[in-house]
Design an enzyme around this catalytic site. Structure first.
Site, PDB file in Angstrom:
ATOM      1  N   PRO A 162       0.943  -1.246   0.079  1.00 14.52           N
ATOM      2  CA  PRO A 162      -0.063   0.053   0.028  1.00 14.52           C
ATOM      3  C   PRO A 162       0.852   1.197   0.058  1.00 14.52           C
ATOM      4  O   PRO A 162       1.842   1.314   0.905  1.00 14.52           O
ATOM      5  CB  PRO A 162      -0.856  -0.180   1.237  1.00 14.52           C
ATOM      6  CG  PRO A 162      -0.850  -1.685   1.383  1.00 14.52           C
ATOM      7  CD  PRO A 162       0.566  -1.935   1.153  1.00 14.52           C
ATOM      8  N   GLU A 163       0.555   2.190  -0.654  1.00 16.60           N
ATOM      9  CA  GLU A 163       1.263   3.441  -0.853  1.00 16.60           C
ATOM     10  C   GLU A 163       0.589   4.676  -0.208  1.00 16.60           C
ATOM     11  O   GLU A 163      -0.307   4.362   0.706  1.00 16.60           O
ATOM     12  CB  GLU A 163       1.435   3.886  -2.305  1.00 16.60           C
ATOM     13  CG  GLU A 163       1.975   2.705  -3.234  1.00 16.60           C
ATOM     14  CD  GLU A 163       2.684   2.916  -4.373  1.00 16.60           C
ATOM     15  OE1 GLU A 163       2.569   4.036  -4.989  1.00 16.60           O
ATOM     16  OE2 GLU A 163       2.581   1.893  -5.254  1.00 16.60           O
ATOM     17  N   LYS A 223       4.208   6.509   4.391  1.00 15.40           N
ATOM     18  CA  LYS A 223       3.396   5.121   4.467  1.00 15.40           C
ATOM     19  C   LYS A 223       3.306   4.704   5.948  1.00 15.40           C
ATOM     20  O   LYS A 223       2.867   3.476   6.311  1.00 15.40           O
ATOM     21  CB  LYS A 223       4.140   4.087   4.002  1.00 15.40           C
ATOM     22  CG  LYS A 223       4.251   4.223   2.278  1.00 15.40           C
ATOM     23  CD  LYS A 223       5.157   3.147   1.630  1.00 15.40           C
ATOM     24  CE  LYS A 223       5.361   3.671   0.136  1.00 15.40           C
ATOM     25  NZ  LYS A 223       6.261   2.550  -0.507  1.00 15.40           N
ATOM     26  N   ASN A 267       5.699   1.575  -5.868  1.00 13.71           N
ATOM     27  CA  ASN A 267       6.026   1.146  -7.316  1.00 13.71           C
ATOM     28  C   ASN A 267       4.767   1.622  -8.294  1.00 13.71           C
ATOM     29  O   ASN A 267       5.116   2.133  -9.468  1.00 13.71           O
ATOM     30  CB  ASN A 267       5.731  -0.476  -7.186  1.00 13.71           C
ATOM     31  CG  ASN A 267       6.725  -0.939  -8.578  1.00 13.71           C
ATOM     32  OD1 ASN A 267       7.757  -0.504  -8.766  1.00 13.71           O
ATOM     33  ND2 ASN A 267       6.274  -2.030  -8.929  1.00 13.71           N
ATOM     34  N   ARG A 323       7.606  -5.494  -8.400  1.00 12.83           N
ATOM     35  CA  ARG A 323       8.521  -4.497  -8.048  1.00 12.83           C
ATOM     36  C   ARG A 323       9.019  -3.911  -9.547  1.00 12.83           C
ATOM     37  O   ARG A 323       9.733  -2.912  -9.335  1.00 12.83           O
ATOM     38  CB  ARG A 323       9.663  -5.009  -7.381  1.00 12.83           C
ATOM     39  CG  ARG A 323       9.387  -5.437  -5.780  1.00 12.83           C
ATOM     40  CD  ARG A 323       8.636  -4.557  -5.031  1.00 12.83           C
ATOM     41  NE  ARG A 323       9.436  -3.546  -4.617  1.00 12.83           N
ATOM     42  CZ  ARG A 323       9.246  -2.386  -3.993  1.00 12.83           C
ATOM     43  NH1 ARG A 323       7.885  -2.222  -3.585  1.00 12.83           N
ATOM     44  NH2 ARG A 323       9.971  -1.576  -3.577  1.00 12.83           N
TER      45      ARG A 323
END
Length: 259
Positions: free
Chosen positions: A2-3, A51, A163, A245
């Site tokens: 999660p960003e 985050k 990402n 990634r």
């Protein structure tokens, strides 16, 4: 993982559920904090930085990080949980709701005065009230030969990008992710784009990516097939890592650096 936008919205949900209310239950299912009891304490605020998520009382800050699979969910008291109870690492409840943190990557209980130690090493928070574009630019340019695709992912430069958004930001700026920071023609514009993109994702969901996760699908600008690569590796053997990634880009709209 999660960003920043996900953590920001999670903090908003928990703030609505917990802030200004007294805890009737606190259950830390982490050995180090198993004896911590916050029953009777008032939750004063819930906030995020990049985050990282913080649930605060008058005395302590509960710091959590979702890592790869963590989630916070809010249930009415007595409602059946929608995730396996064995994955719950923290339960905070009041007279109305239970907030349950499942599969959290990190759980810490800190004195309020120590909260800053968790984030002191981070760059400016893209979604914070004190966002500092000039500082983010300064930090990025400290390593001018570093590929921008790696620099954006480094939380020490600017906090909140993962990402997904590094792929989107590079695409929007027509920058190949392997381009060295110092070779980008308009780095301030890229920093501003980062702020705009993450802010839109946080405040105007649902947000749909243009290139992330769209390998072999047509570029929304030119129609060329989108590709995914690990920086520095053209043919990675680890396909799971490649999927999770890898950075996504259009090989035509984002030509590789010439040197």
């Amino acid at each position: 993982m999660p960003e920043g936008d996900t953590v920001f919205r999670t903090a908003e949900r928990l703030r609505t559920a917990l802030a200004g209310k007294t805890l009737t239950r606190s259950d830390f299912r982490v050995p180090r904090y198993a004896t911590v009891d916050l029953v009777g304490d008032l939750i004063t605020e819930v906030g995020s930085y990049g985050k990282h998520l913080f649930i605060r009382t008058d005395q302590v800050s509960i710091h959590t990080h979702l890592k790869m699979e963590g989630q916070w969910r809010v249930f009415h008291c007595g409602q059946r949980w929608t995730k396996p109870p064995v994955t719950a690492r923290l339960v905070l409840a009041n007279d109305e709701v239970e907030a349950v943190g499942f599969a959290l990557g990190k759980v810490q209980v800190l004195r309020l005065a120590e909260e800053h130690t968790v984030i002191d090493h981070l760059g400016p928070d893209l979604l914070g009230p004190n966002w500092d574009a000039a500082e983010a630019l300064r930090l990025l340019t400290e390593y001018p030969r570093r590929p921008i695709g790696l620099a954006l992912l480094d939380q020490r430069n600017l906090a909140g990008i993962g990402n997904i958004y590094r792929s989107e930001i590079c695409f929007l700026r027509r920058v190949h992710p392997a381009t060295p920071v110092g070779d980008i023609d308009d780095l301030p514009a890229l920093v501003d784009e980062s702020h705009r993109v993450l802010g839109k994702a946080a405040h105007e969901p649902p947000w749909r990516p243009m290139v992330y996760g769209r390998t072999r699908r047509p570029c929304p600008r030119c129609g060329t097939a989108i590709v995914s690569r690990l920086l520095g590796e053209d043919d990675p053997a680890d396909r799971i890592t490649q999927r999770e990634r890898g950075i996504y880009f259009c090989p035509r709209c984002q030509p590789p650096p010439t040197h």
